[in-house]
Design an enzyme around this catalytic site. Structure first.
Site, PDB file in Angstrom:
ATOM      1  N   ASP A 198      -7.863   9.270  -6.855  1.00  0.00           N
ATOM      2  CA  ASP A 198      -7.628  10.443  -5.958  1.00  0.00           C
ATOM      3  C   ASP A 198      -8.011  11.663  -6.765  1.00  0.00           C
ATOM      4  O   ASP A 198      -8.575  11.690  -7.685  1.00  0.00           O
ATOM      5  CB  ASP A 198      -6.209  10.503  -5.199  1.00  0.00           C
TER       6      ASP A 198
ATOM      7  N   CYS B  51      -4.360   7.675  -9.814  1.00  0.00           N
ATOM      8  CA  CYS B  51      -3.988   8.823  -9.539  1.00  0.00           C
ATOM      9  C   CYS B  51      -3.226   9.674 -10.206  1.00  0.00           C
ATOM     10  O   CYS B  51      -3.386   9.285 -11.396  1.00  0.00           O
ATOM     11  CB  CYS B  51      -3.284   8.525  -8.032  1.00  0.00           C
TER      12      CYS B  51
ATOM     13  N   THR C 171       0.144  10.058 -10.835  1.00  0.00           N
ATOM     14  CA  THR C 171       0.802   9.404 -11.851  1.00  0.00           C
ATOM     15  C   THR C 171       0.568   7.826 -11.987  1.00  0.00           C
ATOM     16  O   THR C 171       1.082   6.948 -12.878  1.00  0.00           O
ATOM     17  CB  THR C 171       2.410   9.318 -11.135  1.00  0.00           C
TER      18      THR C 171
ATOM     19  N   HIS D  56       0.591 -12.568 -18.749  1.00  0.00           N
ATOM     20  CA  HIS D  56       1.773 -13.322 -17.823  1.00  0.00           C
ATOM     21  C   HIS D  56       1.556 -13.067 -16.294  1.00  0.00           C
ATOM     22  O   HIS D  56       2.273 -13.935 -15.473  1.00  0.00           O
ATOM     23  CB  HIS D  56       2.817 -12.388 -18.298  1.00  0.00           C
TER      24      HIS D  56
ATOM     25  N   HIS E 217       3.736 -19.455 -16.570  1.00  0.00           N
ATOM     26  CA  HIS E 217       3.374 -17.977 -15.784  1.00  0.00           C
ATOM     27  C   HIS E 217       2.563 -18.439 -14.502  1.00  0.00           C
ATOM     28  O   HIS E 217       2.620 -17.496 -13.530  1.00  0.00           O
ATOM     29  CB  HIS E 217       2.455 -17.216 -16.839  1.00  0.00           C
TER      30      HIS E 217
HETATM   31  C1  RB5 Z   1      -1.431  13.784  -5.754  1.00  0.00           C
HETATM   32  O1  RB5 Z   1      -0.901  15.093  -5.627  1.00  0.00           O
HETATM   33  C2  RB5 Z   1      -0.435  12.946  -6.224  1.00  0.00           C
HETATM   34  O2  RB5 Z   1       0.714  13.007  -5.567  1.00  0.00           O
HETATM   35  C3  RB5 Z   1      -0.973  11.484  -6.524  1.00  0.00           C
HETATM   36  O3  RB5 Z   1      -2.255  11.693  -7.480  1.00  0.00           O
HETATM   37  C4  RB5 Z   1       0.054  10.696  -7.238  1.00  0.00           C
HETATM   38  O4  RB5 Z   1       0.466  11.103  -8.229  1.00  0.00           O
HETATM   39  C5  RB5 Z   1       1.010  10.039  -6.241  1.00  0.00           C
HETATM   40  O5  RB5 Z   1       1.678   8.972  -6.734  1.00  0.00           O
END
Ligand code: RB5
Length: 152
Positions: free
Chosen positions: A8, A65, A67, A98, A133
């Protein structure tokens, strides 16, 4: 091996860095975007990447993304996907050995390109260990159909 990658808007630069590292390996890279900075919804990216993996067009996927959390949660809702969110090399190695992870998730706002590159190298070179596993991974996959029974 074909690897599908997608991000994203929170990880566009990380996607480019990861592609450079993937080019060190004998892989075909299938980049499904995004290619600009427009805001997109990470579940849509997860769905596109994972559709390629579950249809066996790609052997593996990488989803990114801000996070890595949202996109990994979304990826793990798709049948056949074992997505591992990794911010360190040891976890990346273990996710292959694993858990036989077929999708790797990382966060562009969490780790730098250098760490991400080492994570990708570990994930690309580590192999599923099988044995005990295998039994555990089969139990993970069995949860996909068992889970529906807990709604009541
Ligand atoms: C986008 O702003 C952000 O929410 C997305 O990239 C991610 O961190 C969501 O988990």
């Amino acid at each position: 091996m074909k690897i599908t990658i997608g991000s994203d808007h929170g990880a566009v630069e990380l996607k480019d860095a990861v592609k450079k590292v993937l080019a060190e390996f004998d892989v075909e890279i299938d980049d499904i975007g995004i290619f600009g900075n427009a805001n997109v919804d990470y579940p849509d990216v997860a769905e596109k990447v994972c559709a390629e993996v579950t249809s066996v067009n790609s052997e593996r996927g990488i989803v990114l993304c801000g996070t890595g959390i949202g996109i990994s949660i979304a990826a793990n809702k798709i049948k056949g996907i074992r997505c591992a969110l990794c911010s360190d090399v040891y976890s990346a190695k273990m996710s292959r050995e694993h858990n036989n992870a077929n999708v790797l998730a990382m966060g562009g706002r969490v780790i730098g390109n250098g760490v991400a590159g080492e994570i990708v190298r570990a994930w690309m070179t580590s192999k599923f260990a099988g044995g005990r596993h295998e039994r555990r991974v089969k139990k993970i996959m069995a949860l996909e159909s068992k889970g529906e029974n807990y709604a009541d």
